[in-house]
Motif scaffolding. Sequence first.
Motif, PDB file in Angstrom:
ATOM      1  N   ALA A  10       0.686  -1.127   0.043  1.00  0.00           N
ATOM      2  CA  ALA A  10      -0.022  -0.066   0.005  1.00  0.00           C
ATOM      3  C   ALA A  10       0.824   1.258   0.020  1.00  0.00           C
ATOM      4  O   ALA A  10       0.505   2.110  -0.727  1.00  0.00           O
ATOM      5  CB  ALA A  10      -0.903   0.024   1.102  1.00  0.00           C
ATOM      6  N   LYS A  11       1.986   1.265   0.776  1.00  0.00           N
ATOM      7  CA  LYS A  11       2.729   2.393   0.696  1.00  0.00           C
ATOM      8  C   LYS A  11       4.325   2.027   0.512  1.00  0.00           C
ATOM      9  O   LYS A  11       4.681   0.765   0.985  1.00  0.00           O
ATOM     10  CB  LYS A  11       2.604   3.023   2.117  1.00  0.00           C
ATOM     11  N   TYR A  12       5.015   2.830   0.350  1.00  0.00           N
ATOM     12  CA  TYR A  12       6.756   2.427   0.181  1.00  0.00           C
ATOM     13  C   TYR A  12       7.181   2.118   1.686  1.00  0.00           C
ATOM     14  O   TYR A  12       8.008   1.085   1.592  1.00  0.00           O
ATOM     15  CB  TYR A  12       7.477   3.677  -0.227  1.00  0.00           C
ATOM     16  N   ILE A  13       6.607   2.572   2.704  1.00  0.00           N
ATOM     17  CA  ILE A  13       7.193   2.301   3.969  1.00  0.00           C
ATOM     18  C   ILE A  13       6.844   0.821   4.649  1.00  0.00           C
ATOM     19  O   ILE A  13       7.310   0.328   5.758  1.00  0.00           O
ATOM     20  CB  ILE A  13       6.753   3.374   5.198  1.00  0.00           C
ATOM     21  N   HIS A  14       5.872   0.142   3.765  1.00  0.00           N
ATOM     22  CA  HIS A  14       5.531  -1.036   4.183  1.00  0.00           C
ATOM     23  C   HIS A  14       6.318  -2.006   3.597  1.00  0.00           C
ATOM     24  O   HIS A  14       6.974  -1.798   2.617  1.00  0.00           O
ATOM     25  CB  HIS A  14       3.871  -1.239   3.798  1.00  0.00           C
ATOM     26  N   SER A  15       6.600  -3.057   4.352  1.00  0.00           N
ATOM     27  CA  SER A  15       7.146  -4.336   3.685  1.00  0.00           C
ATOM     28  C   SER A  15       6.158  -5.707   3.553  1.00  0.00           C
ATOM     29  O   SER A  15       4.891  -5.507   4.385  1.00  0.00           O
ATOM     30  CB  SER A  15       8.481  -4.698   4.332  1.00  0.00           C
ATOM     31  N   ASN A  16       6.348  -6.634   2.995  1.00  0.00           N
ATOM     32  CA  ASN A  16       5.488  -7.788   3.014  1.00  0.00           C
ATOM     33  C   ASN A  16       5.857  -9.012   3.501  1.00  0.00           C
ATOM     34  O   ASN A  16       7.127  -9.631   3.095  1.00  0.00           O
ATOM     35  CB  ASN A  16       5.039  -8.034   1.616  1.00  0.00           C
ATOM     36  N   LEU A  17       5.724  -9.052   5.071  1.00  0.00           N
ATOM     37  CA  LEU A  17       6.053 -10.078   5.869  1.00  0.00           C
ATOM     38  C   LEU A  17       6.016 -11.625   4.955  1.00  0.00           C
ATOM     39  O   LEU A  17       6.957 -12.426   5.065  1.00  0.00           O
ATOM     40  CB  LEU A  17       5.756 -10.088   7.072  1.00  0.00           C
ATOM     41  N   ALA A  18       4.905 -11.650   4.414  1.00  0.00           N
ATOM     42  CA  ALA A  18       4.426 -12.864   3.913  1.00  0.00           C
ATOM     43  C   ALA A  18       5.592 -13.411   2.885  1.00  0.00           C
ATOM     44  O   ALA A  18       6.071 -14.590   2.775  1.00  0.00           O
ATOM     45  CB  ALA A  18       3.171 -12.902   3.179  1.00  0.00           C
ATOM     46  N   VAL A  19       5.747 -12.752   1.764  1.00  0.00           N
ATOM     47  CA  VAL A  19       6.845 -13.017   0.771  1.00  0.00           C
ATOM     48  C   VAL A  19       8.099 -13.472   1.319  1.00  0.00           C
ATOM     49  O   VAL A  19       8.927 -14.490   0.801  1.00  0.00           O
ATOM     50  CB  VAL A  19       6.657 -12.241  -0.513  1.00  0.00           C
ATOM     51  N   TYR A  20       8.506 -12.596   2.282  1.00  0.00           N
ATOM     52  CA  TYR A  20       9.963 -12.858   3.076  1.00  0.00           C
ATOM     53  C   TYR A  20       9.661 -14.152   3.736  1.00  0.00           C
ATOM     54  O   TYR A  20      10.950 -14.792   3.815  1.00  0.00           O
ATOM     55  CB  TYR A  20      10.369 -11.913   3.845  1.00  0.00           C
ATOM     56  N   SER A  21       8.611 -14.651   4.293  1.00  0.00           N
ATOM     57  CA  SER A  21       8.649 -15.933   5.162  1.00  0.00           C
ATOM     58  C   SER A  21       8.524 -16.901   4.114  1.00  0.00           C
ATOM     59  O   SER A  21       9.212 -17.942   4.322  1.00  0.00           O
ATOM     60  CB  SER A  21       7.239 -15.781   5.970  1.00  0.00           C
ATOM     61  N   LEU A  22       7.883 -16.827   2.884  1.00  0.00           N
ATOM     62  CA  LEU A  22       7.871 -17.934   1.920  1.00  0.00           C
ATOM     63  C   LEU A  22       9.360 -18.165   1.439  1.00  0.00           C
ATOM     64  O   LEU A  22       9.731 -19.419   1.665  1.00  0.00           O
ATOM     65  CB  LEU A  22       7.104 -17.433   0.833  1.00  0.00           C
ATOM     66  N   ARG A  23      10.098 -17.146   1.149  1.00  0.00           N
ATOM     67  CA  ARG A  23      11.487 -17.364   0.555  1.00  0.00           C
ATOM     68  C   ARG A  23      12.407 -17.948   1.422  1.00  0.00           C
ATOM     69  O   ARG A  23      12.913 -18.839   1.406  1.00  0.00           O
ATOM     70  CB  ARG A  23      12.226 -15.912   0.127  1.00  0.00           C
ATOM     71  N   ALA A  24      12.185 -17.644   2.963  1.00  0.00           N
ATOM     72  CA  ALA A  24      13.201 -17.912   3.762  1.00  0.00           C
ATOM     73  C   ALA A  24      12.761 -19.271   4.399  1.00  0.00           C
ATOM     74  O   ALA A  24      13.627 -20.049   4.439  1.00  0.00           O
ATOM     75  CB  ALA A  24      12.964 -17.222   5.111  1.00  0.00           C
ATOM     76  N   TYR A  25      11.468 -19.898   4.180  1.00  0.00           N
ATOM     77  CA  TYR A  25      11.367 -21.106   4.341  1.00  0.00           C
ATOM     78  C   TYR A  25      11.792 -22.138   3.335  1.00  0.00           C
ATOM     79  O   TYR A  25      11.969 -23.393   3.518  1.00  0.00           O
ATOM     80  CB  TYR A  25       9.726 -21.383   4.943  1.00  0.00           C
ATOM     81  N   ALA A  26      11.731 -21.713   2.095  1.00  0.00           N
ATOM     82  CA  ALA A  26      12.122 -22.542   0.905  1.00  0.00           C
ATOM     83  C   ALA A  26      13.630 -22.478   0.924  1.00  0.00           C
ATOM     84  O   ALA A  26      14.198 -22.067  -0.134  1.00  0.00           O
ATOM     85  CB  ALA A  26      11.283 -21.838  -0.392  1.00  0.00           C
ATOM     86  N   LYS A  27      14.201 -22.847   1.778  1.00  0.00           N
ATOM     87  CA  LYS A  27      15.830 -22.719   2.010  1.00  0.00           C
ATOM     88  C   LYS A  27      16.560 -23.466   0.795  1.00  0.00           C
ATOM     89  O   LYS A  27      17.594 -23.025   0.429  1.00  0.00           O
ATOM     90  CB  LYS A  27      16.010 -23.284   3.276  1.00  0.00           C
ATOM     91  N   PRO A  28      16.064 -24.689   0.466  1.00  0.00           N
ATOM     92  CA  PRO A  28      16.812 -25.323  -0.617  1.00  0.00           C
ATOM     93  C   PRO A  28      16.907 -24.533  -1.944  1.00  0.00           C
ATOM     94  O   PRO A  28      17.819 -24.814  -2.692  1.00  0.00           O
ATOM     95  CB  PRO A  28      16.014 -26.562  -0.905  1.00  0.00           C
ATOM     96  N   TYR A  29      16.062 -23.476  -2.108  1.00  0.00           N
ATOM     97  CA  TYR A  29      15.811 -22.744  -3.362  1.00  0.00           C
ATOM     98  C   TYR A  29      16.013 -21.338  -3.223  1.00  0.00           C
ATOM     99  O   TYR A  29      15.759 -20.535  -4.039  1.00  0.00           O
ATOM    100  CB  TYR A  29      14.449 -23.092  -4.111  1.00  0.00           C
TER     101      TYR A  29
END
Length: 574
Positions: A10-29
């Motif tokens: 919604a704004k520049y100051i926001h970040s999306n925790l969900a996509v960062y969590s997905l990436r971090a959990y998919a550690k093999p890739y």
Amino acid sequence: MNIILTAVNAKYIHSNLAVYSLRAYAKPYLDEIEIAEYTINQTTDFILMDLYKKQPDILCFSCYIWNIEYVTELIVEIKKLLPEVPIWLGGPEVSYDAAQVLESYPQVTGIMKGEGEETFLEVLDYYHGKSSNLSDIPGLTYREDGQIRENPWRTVMDLSKVPFVYQDIDKFENKIIYYESSRGCPFSCSYCLSSVDKCLRFRNLDLVKKELQFFLDHKIPQVKFVDRTFNCNQKHAMAVWSYIYEHDNGITNFHFEVAADILTEEEIALLHKMRPGLVQLEIGVQSTNPDTITEIHRKMDFQKVAEIVRQINAGKNVHQHLDLIAGLPYEGLDSFQKSFDEVYAVRPEQLQLGFLKVLKGSYMAEHQEEYKMIHKDKPPYEVLSTKWLSYDDVLVLKSVEEMVETFYNSGQFGSTIEHLEQYFSSAFEMYCRMGRFYEEQGYHKRSHSRIGRYEILLEFIKTAVPEESLVFFQELLTFDLYLRENVKNRPAFAGDYTVEKEELFHLYDEVFPREEALAGYAGKHQRKMIHIEKFQYDILSERKEKRETLILLDYQKRNPLNHQAKVIRLPIET
């Protein structure tokens, strides 16, 4: 393989925790996954071009009510350019009507429903040839051989297994940091999707403390907990609050969403010990109408909420933000006015007046015919009218919302508004009248400078108070203005500067040096950091009292809750 996780915030100051969590959990890739963050303030053309340049092998989008229109436009256009690239969606806006989304958008390969970390990893395993069938992956709705297939929902995961996503903290500079120490909610509010998942889970406290220390060590300005009801487990809440109290770095602020009526004496006592500005609380009241509270399956004792909010306010160290929702069942305009006035009376730092969003998958959406509820077809599905609230009433509340945001939540007019309320039967009536005045004068059609808002408020005051009180209110406005900023160009309503040069020099050279509490203001280097003003009325009194008052405003010592200058009453020598 080039896998893109796309977030449109919604704004520049926001970040999306969900996509960062997905990436971090998919550690093999991990090395194959890129996060692409944008905002709704950027054009879809820009996002389309940027995504195309990345040449993804798999393209994923995180979907919410604030970005779904952008996402659907993007998937239609990018599929024309990259027809062979599988497109996957996830998030609350597509989880609860996944099959319908796939029917509407043939460009989409599939949807990851609900909690996504384990599902995302297994989908990547599938594309890497480690599994042969999407049908074996829980939490998917997908397209196969021209058919839409729905797999069962996935069992919720252990939250402690989700990796910490902020090791590379420099990527989040100038962003709000979102953090979760629990998932799920113990309550069943009918308008909220958190009530769909009953499985409340907590992250291991040793992990939480370690991660909080990371934020403290890096002096992060604000950490916003996304836990739906942070204090639903007292042991967990006390452990977190005790840790941030004991390890306070003097900078970091922590934001929590809490249920005030279940705060214990022990928790309140701990909150009172906190450094001003260390924590801020968001409290969802929604309504004080008992019939409404019952109908939306919410448990809340407002009298207890009000008492606890007042107790916390008494400490003058915790910012409190209270929420109301317009458009709920059994809440007409008169009922909402009562809710508004009761919440306003406890004097939170902010009162957020929101409008019901009829979310897909919620109990409210299932019962909208019963409530004769009409809402917008497009996100965010905001209510237009109900059996109890007409659209004319909604327009009144929209006007009140704007006035509250401008003249209360901004914190710029506190003294003026507090005294102005006395000329109306209720706070709600005052903001209604203010809203009508705004529209009659055409002020709602354009934006206004900060000084312009003071001038407009004075115009309104002239319609509401006796002429003999106008000087008093002009002084209140002047006080409110200088509380926040040592303005260089004095506005017309403030009149000429009220302190003669000779009096100023007398204060600097004779009064300040001999008064221990004021001696620090005697030096010439301090004079640009303070403002001294004389008033005909006792501007610091709760009552209108004509008594000459001299005050000093220190801009170096601001209140961390409202950023107002420190106020010192100066002696007046006769």
